[in-house]
Motif scaffolding. Structure first.
Motif, PDB file in Angstrom:
ATOM      1  N   VAL A   3       2.908  -2.772   4.440  1.00  0.00           N
ATOM      2  CA  VAL A   3       3.574  -3.098   5.706  1.00  0.00           C
ATOM      3  C   VAL A   3       2.578  -3.879   6.541  1.00  0.00           C
ATOM      4  CG1 VAL A   3       4.598  -2.165   7.802  1.00  0.00           C
ATOM      5  CG2 VAL A   3       4.933  -0.985   5.614  1.00  0.00           C
ATOM      6  N   LEU A   5       1.541  -5.494  10.009  1.00  0.00           N
ATOM      7  CA  LEU A   5       1.848  -5.392  11.438  1.00  0.00           C
ATOM      8  C   LEU A   5       1.180  -6.554  12.162  1.00  0.00           C
ATOM      9  CD1 LEU A   5       1.081  -1.596  11.973  1.00  0.00           C
ATOM     10  CD2 LEU A   5       3.286  -2.651  11.452  1.00  0.00           C
ATOM     11  N   SER A  18       6.574  -6.899  12.422  1.00  0.00           N
ATOM     12  CA  SER A  18       6.167  -6.265  11.167  1.00  0.00           C
ATOM     13  C   SER A  18       7.066  -6.732  10.034  1.00  0.00           C
ATOM     14  CB  SER A  18       6.241  -4.744  11.285  1.00  0.00           C
ATOM     15  OG  SER A  18       7.579  -4.306  11.286  1.00  0.00           O
ATOM     16  N   THR A  20       7.431  -6.162   5.345  1.00  0.00           N
ATOM     17  CA  THR A  20       6.823  -5.687   4.104  1.00  0.00           C
ATOM     18  C   THR A  20       6.481  -6.893   3.246  1.00  0.00           C
ATOM     19  OG1 THR A  20       9.044  -5.352   3.251  1.00  0.00           O
ATOM     20  CG2 THR A  20       7.894  -3.410   4.037  1.00  0.00           C
ATOM     21  N   ARG A  55      -5.150   0.593   6.736  1.00  0.00           N
ATOM     22  CA  ARG A  55      -5.066   2.051   6.953  1.00  0.00           C
ATOM     23  C   ARG A  55      -5.890   2.434   8.188  1.00  0.00           C
ATOM     24  NH1 ARG A  55      -5.506   1.585   1.225  1.00  0.00           N
ATOM     25  NH2 ARG A  55      -7.762   1.873   1.391  1.00  0.00           N
ATOM     26  N   GLN A  56      -5.771   1.619   9.212  1.00  0.00           N
ATOM     27  CA  GLN A  56      -6.404   1.834  10.541  1.00  0.00           C
ATOM     28  C   GLN A  56      -7.925   1.782  10.523  1.00  0.00           C
ATOM     29  OE1 GLN A  56      -4.570   5.041  12.732  1.00  0.00           O
ATOM     30  NE2 GLN A  56      -2.524   4.478  11.993  1.00  0.00           N
ATOM     31  N   ASP A  72       0.989   1.229   2.507  1.00  0.00           N
ATOM     32  CA  ASP A  72      -0.188   1.096   3.375  1.00  0.00           C
ATOM     33  C   ASP A  72       0.108   0.120   4.503  1.00  0.00           C
ATOM     34  OD1 ASP A  72      -3.021   1.323   1.043  1.00  0.00           O
ATOM     35  OD2 ASP A  72      -1.844   2.854   2.083  1.00  0.00           O
ATOM     36  N   GLU A  73      -0.429   0.416   5.684  1.00  0.00           N
ATOM     37  CA  GLU A  73      -0.309  -0.495   6.820  1.00  0.00           C
ATOM     38  C   GLU A  73      -1.502  -1.433   6.859  1.00  0.00           C
ATOM     39  OE1 GLU A  73       2.127   1.983  10.264  1.00  0.00           O
ATOM     40  OE2 GLU A  73       0.018   1.553  10.597  1.00  0.00           O
ATOM     41  N   ALA A  75      -2.811  -4.348   9.442  1.00  0.00           N
ATOM     42  CA  ALA A  75      -2.528  -4.964  10.740  1.00  0.00           C
ATOM     43  C   ALA A  75      -3.386  -6.201  10.919  1.00  0.00           C
ATOM     44  CB  ALA A  75      -2.795  -3.967  11.852  1.00  0.00           C
TER      45      ALA A  75
ATOM     46  N   TYR B  60      -2.119  -1.266  19.261  1.00  0.00           N
ATOM     47  CA  TYR B  60      -1.831  -0.690  17.948  1.00  0.00           C
ATOM     48  C   TYR B  60      -2.090   0.799  18.190  1.00  0.00           C
ATOM     49  CZ  TYR B  60      -2.260  -0.060  12.806  1.00  0.00           C
ATOM     50  OH  TYR B  60      -2.112   0.313  11.488  1.00  0.00           O
TER      51      TYR B  60
END
Lengths: 83, 155
Positions: A3, A5, A18, A20, A55-56, A72-73, A75, B60
């Motif tokens: 995903v 962002l 966002s 996929t 994953r941040q 998994d994100e 960004a 975020y």
């Protein structure tokens, strides 16, 4: 499928917040950027300013090998301006 | 006579609602502390000769909270005497003179809380994924903190 962002200027350029994206499980951060820019070409101007958060956790664009799991994100992080 | 010592706490909030300095002060107040230091960030009405109408913040959010949590952890390592830390950041539209961020730290004596507040705001500006858009009369600009950690790296 990860995903992606988009925030701030990158969201304006991408036109979405966002989506996929299908990418190989093992990919460098720079290759991941190239994959995303293929779909959202207006992002190319941000190449030297952005980092990822996978994953941040922050990841610089470069040779770092990422191991991505489905869901998994990832960004796109333009230069920050909190505070 | 011995009362149970309060556990040190981190109070982290990202919200669209107006921030309250009173609320934040009360959160970090502790009987064992003689000092509370505060930083309050407000929207300024000008930038480079242009009139600023308002600021708009986005974040975020889950990662911003996690990064603020890391800052709190670092602050406690550097200044173990610190009791409570509060970081409240407003999101969405913040008009001129209104508060966009409050950082409050309590400690038994003033030196630790004064230093910790300074460290918190400097590190927040370098590492927390929050962005502000400065709205002028005719245009806008996505701001970039000079502290942003990756724009400071050697390319």
């Amino acid at each position: 499928m990860v995903v992606v962002l988009y925030f701030a200027r990158s969201a304006e350029l991408a036109g979405v917040r966002s989506e996929t994206v299908s990418v190989p499980q093992r990919i460098t951060s720079l290759q991941l950027w190239d994959e995303i820019v293929k779909r959202r070409s207006r992002l190319a101007v941000l190449r030297d300013q952005v980092v990822f958060a996978v994953r941040q956790e922050y990841v610089l664009l470069g040779d770092q090998l990422l191991v991505l799991q489905s869901g998994d994100e990832v960004a796109i992080i333009p230069p920050i301006s909190g505070g | 006579m011995n009362e149970t010592e309060e556990e040190p706490k981190d109070f982290i909030k990202l919200t669209q609602a107006k921030l309250s300095v009173d609320e934040v002060s009360v959160l970090v107040t502790s009987p064992c502390c003689g000092a509370i230091s505060l930083f309050i960030g407000t929207t300024r009405d000008n930038f480079n000769g242009k009139k600023v109408v308002h600021l708009e913040y986005e974040a975020y959010t889950p990662m911003a909270e996690a990064e603020i949590k890391k800052i709190c952890r670092d602050v406690r390592k550097k200044w173990p005497a610190i009791k409570h830390v509060a970081v409240h950041h407003r999101l969405g539209l913040v008009p001129v003179t209104e508060v966009s961020v409050i950082i409050a730290v309590s400690s038994p004596h003033r030196i630790e809380s004064l230093n910790a507040v300074s460290y918190c705001i400097d590190t927040l500006k370098a590492t927390v994924p929050i962005w502000k858009k400065e709205m002028y009369e005719e245009e806008y600009s996505w701001k970039e903190n000079k502290e942003c950690f990756w724009t400071n790296m050697e390319k």
